[in-house]
Scaffold this motif. Structure first.
Motif, PDB file in Angstrom:
ATOM      1  N   THR A   1      61.994  57.121  71.819  1.00 27.54           N
ATOM      2  CA  THR A   1      60.634  56.772  71.383  1.00 27.54           C
ATOM      3  C   THR A   1      59.883  55.870  72.358  1.00 27.54           C
ATOM      4  OG1 THR A   1      61.623  54.971  70.110  1.00 27.54           O
ATOM      5  CG2 THR A   1      61.154  57.017  68.924  1.00 27.54           C
ATOM      6  N   ASN A   2      60.584  55.353  73.362  1.00 27.63           N
ATOM      7  CA  ASN A   2      59.909  54.424  74.276  1.00 27.63           C
ATOM      8  C   ASN A   2      60.172  54.801  75.734  1.00 27.63           C
ATOM      9  OD1 ASN A   2      58.992  52.100  72.397  1.00 27.63           O
ATOM     10  ND2 ASN A   2      61.134  52.466  71.842  1.00 27.63           N
ATOM     11  N   PRO A   3      59.133  54.805  76.522  1.00 23.92           N
ATOM     12  CA  PRO A   3      59.384  54.983  77.957  1.00 23.92           C
ATOM     13  C   PRO A   3      60.063  53.739  78.517  1.00 23.92           C
ATOM     14  CG  PRO A   3      57.057  54.563  77.554  1.00 23.92           C
ATOM     15  CD  PRO A   3      57.705  54.662  76.215  1.00 23.92           C
ATOM     16  N   VAL A   4      61.065  53.958  79.319  1.00 25.07           N
ATOM     17  CA  VAL A   4      61.850  52.831  79.836  1.00 25.07           C
ATOM     18  C   VAL A   4      62.074  53.015  81.331  1.00 25.07           C
ATOM     19  CG1 VAL A   4      64.185  51.856  79.818  1.00 25.07           C
ATOM     20  CG2 VAL A   4      63.021  52.289  77.666  1.00 25.07           C
ATOM     21  N   ASP A   5      61.929  51.937  82.087  1.00 25.63           N
ATOM     22  CA  ASP A   5      62.124  51.982  83.539  1.00 25.63           C
ATOM     23  C   ASP A   5      63.516  51.536  83.959  1.00 25.63           C
ATOM     24  OD1 ASP A   5      58.930  50.523  83.504  1.00 25.63           O
ATOM     25  OD2 ASP A   5      59.352  52.612  84.009  1.00 25.63           O
ATOM     26  N   LEU A   6      64.188  50.822  83.086  1.00 22.95           N
ATOM     27  CA  LEU A   6      65.489  50.258  83.443  1.00 22.95           C
ATOM     28  C   LEU A   6      66.306  50.041  82.177  1.00 22.95           C
ATOM     29  CD1 LEU A   6      67.403  48.714  85.496  1.00 22.95           C
ATOM     30  CD2 LEU A   6      66.109  46.657  84.923  1.00 22.95           C
TER      31      LEU A   6
ATOM     32  N   ARG B   1      49.220  41.170  83.730  1.00 25.59           N
ATOM     33  CA  ARG B   1      48.791  41.210  85.122  1.00 25.59           C
ATOM     34  C   ARG B   1      48.355  42.621  85.460  1.00 25.59           C
ATOM     35  NH1 ARG B   1      53.733  38.054  88.127  1.00 25.59           N
ATOM     36  NH2 ARG B   1      53.765  36.243  86.773  1.00 25.59           N
ATOM     37  N   SER B   2      47.742  42.751  86.611  1.00 28.26           N
ATOM     38  CA  SER B   2      47.309  44.075  87.033  1.00 28.26           C
ATOM     39  C   SER B   2      48.491  44.890  87.557  1.00 28.26           C
ATOM     40  CB  SER B   2      46.256  43.940  88.133  1.00 28.26           C
ATOM     41  OG  SER B   2      46.800  43.196  89.209  1.00 28.26           O
ATOM     42  N   ARG B   3      49.550  44.214  87.924  1.00 26.25           N
ATOM     43  CA  ARG B   3      50.714  44.928  88.441  1.00 26.25           C
ATOM     44  C   ARG B   3      51.356  45.743  87.338  1.00 26.25           C
ATOM     45  NH1 ARG B   3      55.717  41.154  89.482  1.00 26.25           N
ATOM     46  NH2 ARG B   3      56.658  43.191  89.350  1.00 26.25           N
ATOM     47  N   PRO B   4      52.075  46.842  87.698  1.00 27.85           N
ATOM     48  CA  PRO B   4      52.685  47.658  86.670  1.00 27.85           C
ATOM     49  C   PRO B   4      53.729  46.871  85.896  1.00 27.85           C
ATOM     50  CG  PRO B   4      53.040  48.582  88.872  1.00 27.85           C
ATOM     51  CD  PRO B   4      52.350  47.275  89.041  1.00 27.85           C
ATOM     52  N   SER B   5      53.841  47.164  84.616  1.00 29.63           N
ATOM     53  CA  SER B   5      54.832  46.459  83.812  1.00 29.63           C
ATOM     54  C   SER B   5      56.199  47.094  84.021  1.00 29.63           C
ATOM     55  CB  SER B   5      54.446  46.548  82.347  1.00 29.63           C
ATOM     56  OG  SER B   5      54.417  47.895  81.944  1.00 29.63           O
ATOM     57  N   HIS B   6      57.233  46.327  83.729  1.00 27.66           N
ATOM     58  CA  HIS B   6      58.603  46.832  83.776  1.00 27.66           C
ATOM     59  C   HIS B   6      59.088  46.968  82.354  1.00 27.66           C
ATOM     60  CE1 HIS B   6      58.402  46.289  87.979  1.00 27.66           C
ATOM     61  NE2 HIS B   6      58.701  45.009  88.036  1.00 27.66           N
ATOM     62  N   ARG B   7      59.477  48.185  82.010  1.00 29.95           N
ATOM     63  CA  ARG B   7      59.933  48.433  80.642  1.00 29.95           C
ATOM     64  C   ARG B   7      61.456  48.538  80.649  1.00 29.95           C
ATOM     65  NH1 ARG B   7      55.835  53.351  80.621  1.00 29.95           N
ATOM     66  NH2 ARG B   7      57.005  53.518  82.559  1.00 29.95           N
ATOM     67  N   VAL B   8      62.058  47.622  79.961  1.00 26.95           N
ATOM     68  CA  VAL B   8      63.510  47.477  80.043  1.00 26.95           C
ATOM     69  C   VAL B   8      64.133  47.660  78.667  1.00 26.95           C
ATOM     70  CG1 VAL B   8      65.390  45.897  80.656  1.00 26.95           C
ATOM     71  CG2 VAL B   8      63.244  45.832  81.932  1.00 26.95           C
TER      72      VAL B   8
END
Lengths: 141, 357
Positions: B59-64, B10-17
């Motif tokens: 190694t990974n950007p994470v939002d939560l 989707r165009s919405r930002p992804s959530h990286r968990v």
């Protein structure tokens, strides 16, 4: 063995709901306690009485009074009342909304009980330790 | 360590968990739900040990981060503390099979955004999705415009008042919708339902759950509160504490009908004849944060520290009492309230004038 002058008062506390334990520390340092809940062992109640007596002493010395204290904890409350002769009564209470009247009634009786005992300096309430600690803590003004 | 292969569509930002759980079965089931059944914009990494989790974060950007509390070697609470030291802004949600009050308190005090019961999650994966999404959304919004989950109502009010800010704190509870108006650090008005003033403040303060958010300041229709905020907050805390027992009896399983009205015998904020004489607020490091008519504030701070030690002695003797909250010294003509919490200590002295006959 001579009965503790407040033994009747301690026994009476059992009749009120919400009271988990109680105790009295006299001016001559003798302590009597009564527990109505297994999580309040009587051996520890004696140490509790000693601790609360130190707090009341420190607060009195800091001119904040301390004749009536209410210590609020997450799961219960401690109430204490101090007589002119130095006797200190403590009630450990659950957070029972109906307990307020019991506290007032019991403390009124405690304060009115006729058993004049001279307040003596404590060997357990160490002047050096407590006053020193209290003074160090800014309690004594 | 595994990573979902569902790219954001989707165009919405992804959530990286990052999902950390030594139970591969649970972790994979939750990941499957989050990615495939709800929202493919979620990128879910899974780690089954804390070492894998730390490697993943490098190694990974994470939002939560979602952490299981009960992990071998290093449990989730320890990992939470470590993460919050290095990445304080990273939201962390904790899961546990048994959420004890101690674990929950520890986790929230150390920066966890949410603490969820694993059994509830497993029983209904649907329930976790909105909570996790809201948690991620919070950090994507600047300032305090989102739902504030990591700060308690008390702390938020104190921050606003100490910072002499102007704002409107909007609070939504299960059966209440209210506002607290703060103007240049003073609480000037509160309203909930048809209740105004200090009574409304006490009611909002006593809410057991809900959400609150800070909105830009607007002038209230009237000013109903004119008092020192520290005293007001303490009085409100006491009022709701004293009614807590009564509420417990009345709830009988129906939270929506919970009566939050302070009882007649409870202390009422703003009682006639109470006058604040002295206030000292200190930090956990015993720094004086605020003082009001306190010529010997340093002595008060030492007194509070001494009482905190004594309260620890009491709790050590009788652990069933739980954490110490405050000590009240009641005399016929005066009252002292000592708030005794490690993170903040407060001394408030009031004089009491008997009400006229």
């Amino acid at each position: 063995m001579k009965e503790h002058p407040f033994q009747g008062w301690l026994e009476k506390a059992a009749n009120y709901s919400g009271i988990l334990a109680c105790g009295v520390k006299l001016g001559n340092q003798s302590i009597a306690v009564k527990s109505f809940d297994e999580s309040f062992p009587e051996a520890r109640l004696k140490d509790l009485l000693q601790c609360l007596a130190e707090v009341a002493f420190g607060l009195r010395n800091s001119q904040l009074g301390g004749s009536r204290l209410r210590w609020v904890f997450e799961h219960g409350q401690l109430y204490s009342a101090r007589r002119q002769d130095g006797a200190l009564a403590v009630l450990a209470m659950s957070k029972d909304p109906n307990a307020a009247s019991a506290i007032e009634e019991l403390f009124a009786e405690f304060l009115a009980t006729d058993c004049a005992l001279p307040e003596k300096p404590s060997s357990n309430l160490p002047q050096a330790t407590e006053t020193g600690a209290a003074s160090e803590a800014g309690v004594v003004q | 360590m595994t990573t979902s292969d569902s790219p954001p569509t989707r165009s919405r930002p992804s959530h990286r968990v990052l999902l950390v759980d030594d139970s591969a079965e649970f972790a994979d089931a939750l990941k499957d739900h989050l990615v495939k059944k709800r929202d493919p914009s979620w990128i879910v990494h899974t780690a089954y040990t804390y070492a894998e989790a730390l490697n993943c974060l490098k190694t990974n950007p994470v939002d939560l981060v979602i952490l299981d509390i009960n992990m071998p070697v290093m449990d989730g609470l320890q990992l939470l503390t470590m993460l919050k030291r290095s990445r304080p802004a990273l939201p962390v949600v904790l899961l546990s099979g048994i959420v004890t009050p101690e674990n929950r308190d520890y986790a929230l005090q150390h920066g966890a955004a949410l603490v969820l019961n694993k059994m509830d999650v497993a029983a209904g994966f649907e329930s976790i999705y909105p909570a996790l999404e809201a948690t991620v959304e919070v950090v994507s919004v600047e300032g305090f415009k989102g739902i504030v989950r990591q700060v308690g109502l008390t702390e938020l009010l104190q921050l606003e008042c100490l910072g002499r800010k102007s704002s409107v704190l909007e609070i939504k509870g299960p059966n209440a919708d209210g506002r607290i108006y703060i103007s240049e650090g003073s609480i000037i008005h509160a309203e909930v339902g048809g209740i105004l003033g200090e009574k409304a403040l006490a009611r909002l303060y006593g809410l057991k759950g809900g959400e609150f958010r800070l909105a830009p300041f607007t002038q209230p229709s009237r000013h109903t509160i004119d008092g020192n905020w520290e005293g007001l907050l303490l009085e409100a805390a006491q009022a709701c504490d004293e009614q807590a027992g009564a509420e417990a009896l009345q709830e009988s399983g129906d939270e929506m009908s919970m009566d939050l009205e302070p009882k007649a015998d409870a202390a009422q904020p703003g009682d006639v004849g109470r006058h604040i004489e002295e206030i000292v607020l200190s930090s956990s490091a015993n720094d004086i944060l605020h003082e009001f008519k306190a010529p010997h504030a340093d002595r008060r701070v030492r007194l509070l520290d001494w009482l905190l030690v004594k309260s620890a002695v009491v709790v050590n003797l009788l652990p069933s009492l739980g954490r110490a909250d405050r000590l009240e010294i009641n005399e016929p003509r005066s009252r002292v309230i000592c708030l005794l919490q490690p993170e903040r200590k407060m001394f408030v002295r009031l004089s009491i004038t008997p009400p006229p006959d």
